[in-house]
Design an enzyme around this catalytic site. Structure first.
Site, PDB file in Angstrom:
ATOM      1  N   LYS A 115      54.084 -53.455 -11.275  1.00  0.00           N
ATOM      2  CA  LYS A 115      55.170 -53.135 -10.344  1.00  0.00           C
ATOM      3  C   LYS A 115      56.500 -53.686 -10.819  1.00  0.00           C
ATOM      4  CE  LYS A 115      52.853 -52.028  -6.037  1.00  0.00           C
ATOM      5  NZ  LYS A 115      52.814 -52.220  -4.573  1.00  0.00           N
ATOM      6  N   LYS A 197      44.775 -43.941 -12.835  1.00  0.00           N
ATOM      7  CA  LYS A 197      44.375 -43.869 -11.434  1.00  0.00           C
ATOM      8  C   LYS A 197      45.224 -42.811 -10.721  1.00  0.00           C
ATOM      9  CE  LYS A 197      45.367 -46.561  -7.380  1.00  0.00           C
ATOM     10  NZ  LYS A 197      45.789 -47.778  -6.720  1.00  0.00           N
ATOM     11  N   LYS A 200      49.701 -42.628  -5.461  1.00  0.00           N
ATOM     12  CA  LYS A 200      50.521 -41.888  -4.504  1.00  0.00           C
ATOM     13  C   LYS A 200      51.959 -41.762  -4.958  1.00  0.00           C
ATOM     14  CE  LYS A 200      50.296 -45.892  -1.426  1.00  0.00           C
ATOM     15  NZ  LYS A 200      49.673 -46.439  -0.252  1.00  0.00           N
TER      16      LYS A 200
END
Ligand code: TRP
Length: 332
Positions: A115, A197, A200
């Site tokens: 992140k 992965k 979203k």
């Protein structure tokens, strides 16, 4: 233990539109725990602000995430469904646990590293201490079991270490939680890159199937999904990661085993198979979507659920917090 029941806790962030990865890997499994357990499912809005959010969207998604819990089969009469920021104990215990979490431990968290790369302009302290707030969520309710996707395993191990460290200093205070990582659906990959992965926040919309995508969109995305060389539908994550990911999705939605799927598509090629996966996904999501639409049109009801959930959660959170305050030496 809060009373005589085993406790389950999990949380989903109200950021981004949820994908079938969130559904199969997390929310769908939340419904599998028996009624004898005390079950907390939280919308973790405090976690969501570790990256910048548009206020109106955060608010809308908080309602939507709660609605999705209910639409996926979590009955608010039988599960404690609540919003994290409405129970002040999370922030309070979060701070306390920050003081029992090591800088080095937080530095090793892979999600923090990912992140901070993605949001290089906003590497704030909250992003760094995110895992100790997550530990607070879990430990506040004396949780025994935490159903999560495999990507949260490292955070859960940290929560266990924090609990053990605190217990080591002050004597038994927290239950040390166990992760529950379901075998199938634990890791749904991107439809465009089977090595990644399904996320979203993926900028490529074709890579992700959203829980609220309409049937045509779902079908189109599956038709465009990358497959592997050859034409055989066979489960082999190393040689055929794309096909194997689609088989996992198909298996989750239909309950069929990999052998059954291989037999069903023997000699039929990828085209037929991808259409079938898309149809199975669209069919399975239809009732969830209908219920979601009904619920999001009824804000007053969702607010009632939040209010009751927060009251119930606060009741249990207070028990743990008063114990923690006493052990640490805070004056009451
Ligand atoms: N970090 C989790 C995620 O991104 C969300 C989360 C926050 C959570 N607190 C939690 C999950 C406590 C389980 C238990 O998926």
């Amino acid at each position: 233990m809060l009373d005589n029941r085993k406790v389950v806790f999990s949380g989903v962030q109200p950021s981004g539109n949820l994908t079938i990865g969130n559904y199969l890997g997390a929310i769908k499994n939340f419904t599998a725990f028996p009624e004898e357990m005390l079950r907390f499912y939280c919308v973790v809005d405090l976690h969501a602000i570790t990256v910048r959010q548009v206020p109106a969207e955060l608010r809308r998604r908080t309602y939507e995430t709660l609605a999705l819990y209910i639409a996926c089969g979590l009955d608010p009469e039988k599960n404690c469904l609540f919003v994290q920021s409405q129970v002040s104990g999370h922030a309070e215990l979060g701070w306390i646990l920050d003081c029992y979490t090591m800088f080095g431990e937080l530095s090793r968290m892979t999600q923090f590293k990912d992140k901070s790369q993605k949001h290089a302009d906003n590497i704030n302290a909250g992003l760094f201490t995110y895992p100790s707030l997550m530990a607070a969520d879990i430990l506040l309710y004396q949780t025994d079991i935490v159903p999560v996707g495999i990507d949260q395993k490292q955070h859960l191990e940290l929560a266990r270490n924090i609990a053990e460290r605190f217990n080591g200093v002050y004597g038994d205070t927290f239950v040390v939680p166990e992760p529950y990582i379901p075998e199938t659906g634990m890791k749904i990959a991107s439809l465009q890159d089977p090595a990644a992965k399904m996320s979203k926040s993926d900028p490529n919309e074709n890579a992700v199937v959203r829980i609220l995508d309409d049937p045509d969109t779902i079908l189109r995305k599956f038709k465009r999904a990358v497959t592997d060389s050859g034409s055989e539908v066979r489960y082999d994550p190393t040689e055929k990661p794309g096909v194997s990911n689609l088989m996992t999705i198909y298996s989750c939605f239909t309950g069929k085993t990999f052998e059954e799927i291989e037999r069903e598509f023997d000699g039929r090629g990828y085209g037929d198979f991808k259409t079938a996966v898309g149809e199975a996904c669209a069919d399975a999501l239809r009732p969830v979507q209908d219920e979601f639409k009904r619920l999001t049109a009824d804000k007053a009801y969702l607010e009632e659920v939040m209010k009751n959930g927060a009251a119930a959660a606060t009741h249990y959170a207070r028990k743990t917090l008063s114990k923690v305050r006493r052990k640490i030496g805070f004056v009451n």
